[in-house]
Design a protein around this motif. Sequence first.
Motif, short mmCIF file in Angstrom:
data_model
loop_
_atom_site.label_atom_id
_atom_site.label_comp_id
_atom_site.label_asym_id
_atom_site.label_seq_id
_atom_site.Cartn_x
_atom_site.Cartn_y
_atom_site.Cartn_z
N LEU A 198 0.83 -1.21 0.00
CA LEU A 198 0.00 0.00 0.00
C LEU A 198 0.86 1.26 0.00
O LEU A 198 0.40 2.33 -0.39
CB LEU A 198 -0.91 0.02 1.23
N LYS A 199 2.08 1.12 0.45
CA LYS A 199 2.95 2.30 0.56
C LYS A 199 3.76 2.54 -0.71
O LYS A 199 4.52 3.48 -0.78
CB LYS A 199 3.88 2.13 1.76
N GLN A 200 3.61 1.65 -1.69
CA GLN A 200 4.36 1.81 -2.93
C GLN A 200 3.77 2.91 -3.80
O GLN A 200 2.66 3.37 -3.57
CB GLN A 200 4.33 0.49 -3.72
N ASP A 201 4.52 3.27 -4.81
CA ASP A 201 4.02 4.24 -5.79
C ASP A 201 3.17 3.52 -6.84
O ASP A 201 3.51 2.42 -7.27
CB ASP A 201 5.18 4.94 -6.48
N TYR A 202 2.08 4.13 -7.22
CA TYR A 202 1.24 3.61 -8.28
C TYR A 202 0.94 4.74 -9.26
O TYR A 202 1.00 5.91 -8.89
CB TYR A 202 -0.08 3.05 -7.72
N THR A 213 -3.51 14.41 -10.62
CA THR A 213 -4.86 14.85 -10.94
C THR A 213 -5.89 13.99 -10.21
O THR A 213 -5.75 12.77 -10.15
CB THR A 213 -5.11 14.72 -12.46
N VAL A 214 -6.86 14.65 -9.66
CA VAL A 214 -7.95 13.94 -8.98
C VAL A 214 -9.27 14.33 -9.64
O VAL A 214 -9.67 15.49 -9.60
CB VAL A 214 -8.02 14.31 -7.48
N ASN A 215 -9.89 13.38 -10.31
CA ASN A 215 -11.23 13.60 -10.84
C ASN A 215 -12.21 12.98 -9.86
O ASN A 215 -12.03 11.83 -9.45
CB ASN A 215 -11.39 12.96 -12.22
N TYR A 216 -13.22 13.73 -9.49
CA TYR A 216 -14.11 13.22 -8.47
C TYR A 216 -15.57 13.42 -8.84
O TYR A 216 -15.92 14.33 -9.57
CB TYR A 216 -13.83 13.89 -7.11
N GLU A 227 -4.68 10.17 -10.80
CA GLU A 227 -3.55 9.85 -11.69
C GLU A 227 -2.32 10.55 -11.14
O GLU A 227 -2.27 11.78 -11.08
CB GLU A 227 -3.83 10.31 -13.11
N PHE A 228 -1.34 9.75 -10.75
CA PHE A 228 -0.16 10.31 -10.12
C PHE A 228 0.86 10.73 -11.15
O PHE A 228 0.98 10.14 -12.21
CB PHE A 228 0.47 9.27 -9.18
#
Lengths: 599, 194
Positions: free
Chosen positions: B35-39, B68-71, B62-63
Motif C-alpha cells: 500500500l505504501k508503494q508508488d502507483y 490529478t484527482v477527478n471526483y 492519476e499520479f
Amino acid sequence: MTQRKKLSLVMSCVLILVLACAMILPFANRSVAIAEPPTVSDRESWVNPYDGSYYDNLNTDKRGTAFRSDLANLITTTHKHQTTYDELKTVYKTSDADPNKSGNVIWFYTGTSAQYTGDMDSGNYPTNREHVWPKQAGAAFPEKSQAGSDAHHLRPLNTQLNSTRNNHQFGEVAQTTSNRVYQSGTARNYGTTDPDTWCYLSGNYFYPAKGYRGATARILFYVQTRWGDVSKLSFVLGEGYSKTIGDIETLMKWHLQEPPTDQEIRRNEVVFGIQGNRNPFIDHPEYAEMIYCNDNQSYSNTLKNVVAKYGSYLNNNVPPIPDDDPTALTLSVSSLQLKVGESSQQITVTAVPQGANNSVVWSTTDERVATVANGIVRAVGTGTATITATSTAVSSVKATLTVTVSAPSVTSLAITPNPLTLTQGGTRQLSVTAYPAGADNSVSWSSGNDNVATVSPTGLVTAVGEGTAIITATSNENGNIKATVTVTVTSTSQPPVVEDVQPFIDSVTAIESTQTLEERYDALNKAINLYNALSNEGKQRVTQQYNALVEAVQAYNSQVAPYNDDLHEATEFASQATALTISAVLLALFAIVTKKLWR
Amino acid sequence: MKKVFYVALALVLALVLLASCSSYGETLNKVSDLLKQDYSKLTVSVTSVRDGLELTALFNVEFGEKTTVNYTVKEMSKLNIEGGNPDSYINEYSGSAVVENGKLTENGKETDLPIEGLNFGEFNFSERNFSDIEATATSLKAKVTDPKGFAGNNSFVASDMKLTALFSAEAISELTVEYTSQNGANVLTVYRFE
C-alpha cells in the motif's frame, strides 16, 4: 577454531539456508498468453467423434432416472483410480496442456494459456484447482476427495478468478462493463476484444466466456451423475446452494448451443486414461436430455422446452433452430397519446422469429417530450417524440412507436389577484392559472352579484356597488373544476393589493402532506422559490407561513444531515489507506470532499 | 563435535526464520508494504447506504509530477432558505483538482484549505486487529475485530468490518473494506491500484 571463525561458520550456514529457502519461493509467472477460446462448432456442422465401446452395454431405450442409474453405475464401476487432490497438479500438465505452447496449461472459463510448472497459487498469474460445482467449504462434498478431487470435475484456473467466481451459480447476466470480470483486479479482461470471450458476474450468477459454457454444463452433468447419489447433489431452476446448483435451464441451453469442443474431447481421453471412467456427456451429449428432461423433477418440462428450442442431440443430431438473434421486433403499441405527467403501461417487445431474443435498449428522440425506461414511457412536455427499442443482440433490428404528448388534464384553478378589493367604478383584470402546469387554463367567468361587481368573458372585473361578490372561473375542459375570488367593493380608495401570495401559502400548506424525503425536498424548494419571488410587501403579508417554512427547512436539513455524515465519515476513513507515498493526494481528496460535503 | 553443534544451531535458526515467514503476519505486512508503494493510478470508491438511500464518492487519481484527482460525489442536498438549491434532493456534482507541491488547485483556483496541516494515521495491519484470516499468495480476506486499531483512530466506530485484498508479488491491485457505521449505514470502500 577461534570464536570469530565459529561465528563466521554459523552465519555462513544461516545465509546458505536462507538463500536456499528464498530460491524455492514462488517466482512471478509472466508467461500468460492472450486467451484463445476453443472454436465453438455450430450444431449443424458438429459431428460426434466418439466411436469407442465404453457404452456398448447401456440400454439407451431407457430414460430419466432409470437411464441415469445405469450410466452412474457405468462411470462409477469403471472409475478405478480416484485421483488425489495433490495428484491433480501433475494431471493438469497433460489433461489441460496447451497443444500450441509447451509448458502451458489452458485456464478454464477463459481459455487463457498460462505457463504452468505444477506449483499452485504462485507467481503473478497463479493457477489453482477450480471446483466447478462449488465445494461450499466442504458442505457440498468433501473438499479434497471424491467429487472434490475428481479430474473430470476440477479444472485449472487462475487463482484470482477462482476466488472471484467463488460459490456463484451459473447464468447469463448482462454483458456490461460493470459486470465484466477483470484480470487480477485490473482493467485487463481475460479474453480477446470479442465480448463473448469475457466472463461476467452479477448478483449470484457467473457467466463464463463463450466456449466454456457448454463445457461447464457437461462437467456439472458428470458430477451430478457420478457423485449425485453419494453426496446428494441435484440441479434446480434458478439459484441453487451447496448441494443444489443452477440454473439448469441455462446450463441445458449452453450444452445445446455449444457442442463438445476439441479441448473437452482431448481432455476426456487423458482423464479416461488416468481414472478409467469417462465424462459421458462429452461422448454422448444426448444423454443429458435423456436423463434430465425425463426424471420428473420440477425442471423437466422446462428443459424439454429448451431442447425443443435449441435442438435435440437425439435423432442423429437434428440441427437446432438457428441462434436466437431476432430478425425483427414488434411492440405492443404503435403509438401513444399521453398527457404531461402520465406514464404508459409497460410496452412489451415481441421478437421475430418466435422465441428469439427480445432484449432491447430503449431510447427517445426528445427527452423534453417523453422519456422511456424499461418499456415504460413517461410524458414530460407537450409535443411528439419517437420511442425506439433496439435489439441488444442485433443493433440494426429496431422497432419504434410515436408518442404524442398533450397538455395534462386540469385538476385545479387559481385566480390572481385573490382576494380583490376595488373602489366603485374601478376595474381589474383577473388571471387564472391551471394546475398541473401546462394544463388548459381556458375558463368561463361569472359573478355571484352583478350589483356589486361584474366580470367580462375575459376576466375583467368592474366594481359596480359597495359590497362583496364572488367571481367564479369555471374550467372549459371540466365544468367541475372551479376557482373563486371574493371581490370587495368599497366607496373609498383602499390600499392596492400588491400581488397574489396564495400560491406561496398553498405551497407551505402542501409541505405537511409529503411522505418521502424526495417529496418533502421538492415541496420545500418550491415554497422557497415562491417566497423569494414575492415583493417585500408580499413577504410582509406571509410572515406566519414564512416562519413555518423556515422551521420546516431546518427540520429537513437536520433529518438529512446524518446521511451526509455517513459519507463524510466513510470518506475520511477511506483517506487513511496510507499516509506515506500518496498521502498528499489522499489528504487533498479528503479536503475536496470536506469542502463539498460539509459546506 | 563442535562443528556439528554449530551446524545444528544454524539449522534451528533457519527453521525459526522459515516458521516466522509462514504466518499470516507476513501476508499482512506485505499488504501494508504494498500500500505504501508508488502507483500510477488509483480509484477510490466510497458507497454509503442507509434506509435504501445510496450516497457515493468516487475519486480517480492519476499520479505524476502533477497529480490529478477527478471526483464525482452524490450527496443529500441541503436547503438554503435564500434559494438557489439543487433541483433534486440527491445532488451529484463532479470536478477535477490538481495537487502539486502539496497544494491543491481546483478548477484553476488554489484552495485555501490547510492540506499540509491535515494529518491522518494509516491502516494498521497488525495481526491483533484481525480474525478469520484467509490468505493465499495473491489474496487476503479477514474480519477486522478492532476497527479503531485498524483505522488508527480511536474515535472511529464501526462494526462487522471485513477486508479483502488482491495482490501480486509486486503490487496490490484491489483493497476492499466494508463495514456498518455507527449510524447503521452499510459502507463499502474499494481501492483499485494500477
